[in-house]
Design an enzyme around this catalytic site. Structure first.
Site, PDB file in Angstrom:
ATOM      1  N   GLY A  56      38.134  40.821  37.173  1.00  0.00           N
ATOM      2  CA  GLY A  56      37.689  42.179  37.478  1.00  0.00           C
ATOM      3  C   GLY A  56      37.081  42.802  36.244  1.00  0.00           C
ATOM      4  O   GLY A  56      37.299  42.312  35.137  1.00  0.00           O
ATOM      5  N   CYS A  83      41.517  35.385  34.772  1.00  0.00           N
ATOM      6  CA  CYS A  83      40.931  36.434  33.937  1.00  0.00           C
ATOM      7  C   CYS A  83      41.727  37.740  34.074  1.00  0.00           C
ATOM      8  O   CYS A  83      42.866  37.798  33.666  1.00  0.00           O
ATOM      9  CB  CYS A  83      39.440  36.591  34.275  1.00  0.00           C
ATOM     10  SG  CYS A  83      38.561  37.583  33.057  1.00  0.00           S
ATOM     11  N   TYR A  84      41.153  38.747  34.702  1.00  0.00           N
ATOM     12  CA  TYR A  84      41.899  39.991  34.891  1.00  0.00           C
ATOM     13  C   TYR A  84      43.220  39.726  35.622  1.00  0.00           C
ATOM     14  O   TYR A  84      44.257  40.300  35.292  1.00  0.00           O
ATOM     15  CB  TYR A  84      41.037  40.979  35.685  1.00  0.00           C
ATOM     16  CG  TYR A  84      41.656  42.343  35.865  1.00  0.00           C
ATOM     17  CD1 TYR A  84      41.583  43.302  34.856  1.00  0.00           C
ATOM     18  CD2 TYR A  84      42.321  42.685  37.047  1.00  0.00           C
ATOM     19  CE1 TYR A  84      42.159  44.554  35.021  1.00  0.00           C
ATOM     20  CE2 TYR A  84      42.896  43.927  37.231  1.00  0.00           C
ATOM     21  CZ  TYR A  84      42.812  44.857  36.209  1.00  0.00           C
ATOM     22  OH  TYR A  84      43.379  46.097  36.372  1.00  0.00           O
ATOM     23  N   HIS A 170      37.419  31.159  33.639  1.00  0.00           N
ATOM     24  CA  HIS A 170      37.022  31.166  35.059  1.00  0.00           C
ATOM     25  C   HIS A 170      36.876  29.742  35.598  1.00  0.00           C
ATOM     26  O   HIS A 170      35.840  29.109  35.396  1.00  0.00           O
ATOM     27  CB  HIS A 170      35.692  31.906  35.220  1.00  0.00           C
ATOM     28  CG  HIS A 170      35.838  33.380  35.041  1.00  0.00           C
ATOM     29  ND1 HIS A 170      36.146  34.228  36.084  1.00  0.00           N
ATOM     30  CD2 HIS A 170      35.742  34.155  33.938  1.00  0.00           C
ATOM     31  CE1 HIS A 170      36.233  35.463  35.637  1.00  0.00           C
ATOM     32  NE2 HIS A 170      35.994  35.452  34.340  1.00  0.00           N
ATOM     33  N   GLU A 172      36.315  28.904  38.559  1.00  0.00           N
ATOM     34  CA  GLU A 172      35.418  28.854  39.725  1.00  0.00           C
ATOM     35  C   GLU A 172      33.957  28.644  39.349  1.00  0.00           C
ATOM     36  O   GLU A 172      33.140  28.362  40.217  1.00  0.00           O
ATOM     37  CB  GLU A 172      35.569  30.132  40.569  1.00  0.00           C
ATOM     38  CG  GLU A 172      34.980  31.407  39.972  1.00  0.00           C
ATOM     39  CD  GLU A 172      35.897  32.097  38.961  1.00  0.00           C
ATOM     40  OE1 GLU A 172      36.809  31.447  38.424  1.00  0.00           O
ATOM     41  OE2 GLU A 172      35.667  33.286  38.692  1.00  0.00           O
ATOM     42  N   ASP A 228      22.031  30.653  61.726  1.00  0.00           N
ATOM     43  CA  ASP A 228      23.271  31.231  62.236  1.00  0.00           C
ATOM     44  C   ASP A 228      23.336  31.196  63.764  1.00  0.00           C
ATOM     45  O   ASP A 228      24.329  30.755  64.339  1.00  0.00           O
ATOM     46  CB  ASP A 228      23.453  32.659  61.724  1.00  0.00           C
ATOM     47  CG  ASP A 228      23.384  32.718  60.202  1.00  0.00           C
ATOM     48  OD1 ASP A 228      23.541  31.651  59.585  1.00  0.00           O
ATOM     49  OD2 ASP A 228      23.167  33.805  59.655  1.00  0.00           O
ATOM     50  N   LYS A 367      28.014  30.737  54.353  1.00  0.00           N
ATOM     51  CA  LYS A 367      26.773  30.087  54.787  1.00  0.00           C
ATOM     52  C   LYS A 367      26.819  28.565  54.592  1.00  0.00           C
ATOM     53  O   LYS A 367      26.371  27.814  55.455  1.00  0.00           O
ATOM     54  CB  LYS A 367      25.603  30.675  53.990  1.00  0.00           C
ATOM     55  CG  LYS A 367      24.245  30.286  54.512  1.00  0.00           C
ATOM     56  CD  LYS A 367      23.829  31.241  55.587  1.00  0.00           C
ATOM     57  CE  LYS A 367      22.440  31.045  56.087  1.00  0.00           C
ATOM     58  NZ  LYS A 367      22.068  32.101  57.024  1.00  0.00           N
TER      59      LYS A 367
END
Ligand code: XMP
Length: 511
Positions: A56, A83-84, A170, A172, A228, A367
């Protein structure tokens, strides 16, 4: 998604929360993004196998710092703070978070003192991605530091007994070389995840739900040929076969070959009940003399709804309507007012007074998952990897009057632009590529004669989500081939220009 194990990703306002959620799913575990205001009772009610606290922007010391219900850490559910989130764990459980002399942004190296659970596959001295100013300087009781970095004395910590873990970096992002391994260890060893979120299980679970919900009723789907609506239709068709009726409105504003492709795929290969409505004349008549972009969009939207309603009336007794809503739309709904820049006409976004019950089989999917599910269901690459295409179609790429002749010109030119980019292997790097036909004319010389004809504008952008976009650097030789072919093969075009505007300040479409 009650059928699946789930990990909750608590969103501390980071742009990274969605990325974390996607990474978890790539490791075959379902994830849901939840607000930071979620209480321990709510967490317990949702019965997750693990919780990840995202990064964050704020400092844990700020007066209005985002807090976490501290009882969440007492639930016995495994937690990973990033992190945060790492700092929130330290702060909540009695450790210390301090403002350090040097902020640490970007690539850095960590020393792994004792790998423990989540760092088990991270080599000592490995590269990670950091973005922080505050640092954990003292771990809470029961924890031990597992790694450090130049800017973070406690770059990682854990309490294996309570199954609470924290990393300052991080995992990710791809710049953390073993980030995926950190998340995998947390899920497999920290949370004992089985990994039941796979394309096949997603399809099975949706098919079962749709069958139960629909019974023997008729379901309508407005098919546009886009990713979609196509995947949604294929999924519902897998569940209920001929109870699904797809309506494909050909408003005459589609690209070259699109109508045929939709009919081939859905009508022939999938053998769906497909009603193609040829409304070309109606739309061309309705658009006669309309040149103002917003008026064009509104007219097309209204006509689309009318045509759709007429067709639905012919079908008779439908009770449900399929919509291709995706997970990011669900997360962002209510907070996104950017869409008002242009009145977007979504082929799926039909009027409320149609009073259907909605079936949204992609509501839980990102997606990339929609594409994977589409491929699994047997949809061709051309549909699964199709670039976004606006509901009002080529009409917003023809500046000024939309006539049959101008549509033909743009359709031919646009097909050449896209074909050359495909041949150059650029499709997946490019978010969207197309041609625009302006009203102006310019002088040229072709053969022995002077020409006075229209230029064609080529547009290609890269983007993550269409909210912002960068103009795509098409190699010169590809631009050259596009230019030569368009001018030689398309009547009425004597010049080609390339649009090098990003968004902002431009928008992706020209109208
Ligand atoms: P802009 O031009 O606003 O476009 O930068 C952002 C993205 O949205 C697409 N677009 C639309 N999609 N109905 C749609 O379904 C519309 O009316 C519409 N207008 C723009 C555009 O192609 C780009 O991907």
């Amino acid at each position: 998604m009650d059928d699946f194990e789930r990990v909750l990703v608590v969103d501390f306002g980071a742009q990274y929360a969605q990325l974390i959620a996607r990474r978890v799913r790539e490791l075959d575990v379902h994830s849901e993004i939840v607000p930071r205001t979620m209480t321990a009772d709510e967490v317990a009610a949702s019965d997750p196998i693990g919780i990840i606290l995202s990064g964050g922007p704020a400092s844990v010391h700020a007066e209005d710092a985002y807090r976490l219900d501290p009882e969440i850490l007492e639930l016995g559910v495994p937690v990973l703070g990033i992190c945060y989130g790492h700092q929130v764990i330290a702060e909540s459980l009695g450790g210390r978070v301090s403002r350090t002399e040097t902020a640490e942004y970007g690539r850095t190296v960590i020393n792994v003192a004792e790998p423990g659970v989540v760092l088990a596959d991270v080599p000592d001295g490995d590269q990670v991605w950091m973005s922080h100013r505050d640092s954990v300087t003292e771990v809470p009781e029961g924890f031990r530091p597992t790694a450090s970095s130049p800017g973070a004395a406690v770059a990682a910590m854990e309490d294996a007994g309570r199954r609470i873990y924290g990393v300052q970096f991080h995992p990710e992002v791809v710049h953390t070389l073993h980030g995926e391994d950190v998340l995998r260890r947390f899920l497999r060893d920290g949370c004992d995840a089985k990994g039941d979120w796979t394309n096949l299980s997603i399809i099975d679970s949706q098919v079962e739900r749709i069958r139960q919900r629909v019974g023997d009723a008729t379901v309508i789907c407005a098919l546009s040929g886009g990713v979609d609506s196509s995947v949604a239709a294929a999924l519902v068709h897998r569940a209920i076969g001929d109870q699904l009726v797809c309506i494909f409105v050909d408003h005459g504003l589609l690209r070259k070959g699109e109508v045929e492709e939709v009919e081939r795929t859905f009508g022939d290969s999938f053998d769906m009940r497909l009603i193609t409505v040829d409304a070309t004349e109606r739309f061309l008549d309705g658009l006669g003399g309309v040149t103002e972009p917003e008026e064009k969009r509104k007219k097309i939207g209204e006509m689309f709804i009318r045509v759709f309603e007429d067709t639905v009336a012919e079908v008779g007794d439908a009770r449900f309507l399929v919509q291709g809503t995706l997970y990011p739309d669900v997360i962002e709904s209510g907070t996104d007012d950017a869409a008002t820049i242009k009145s977007h006409h979504n082929v799926g976004g039909l009027p409320e007074d149609l009073r259907f019950e909605l079936i949204e089989p992609l509501r839980d999917l990102f997606k990339d998952e929609v594409r994977a599910v589409g491929a699994e269901l047997g949809l061709p690459d051309a549909i699964v990897w199709r670039h976004p295409f606006p509901g009002p179609g080529l009409a917003v790429r023809i500046i000024g009057d939309v006539t049959a002749e101008r549509l033909d010109t743009l359709r031919e030119a646009d097909a050449i632009v896209r074909a050359e980019l495909t041949t150059a292997g650029l499709d997946r790097e490019i978010w969207q590529a197309f041609a625009v036909l302006p009203t102006i004319r310019t002088v040229g010389v072709q053969g022995d004669g002077r020409t006075y004809a229209h230029p064609l504008i080529v547009r290609a952008v890269s983007s993550e989500d269409a909210m912002t976009a960068d103009w795509f650097r098409i190699p010169y030789d590809v631009l050259e081939r596009i230019s030569n072919r368009v001018i030689n093969e398309v009547d009425g075009i004597n010049r080609v220009a390339y649009d090098i505007t990003s968004k902002p300040p431009g928008t992706i479409e020209w109208e």
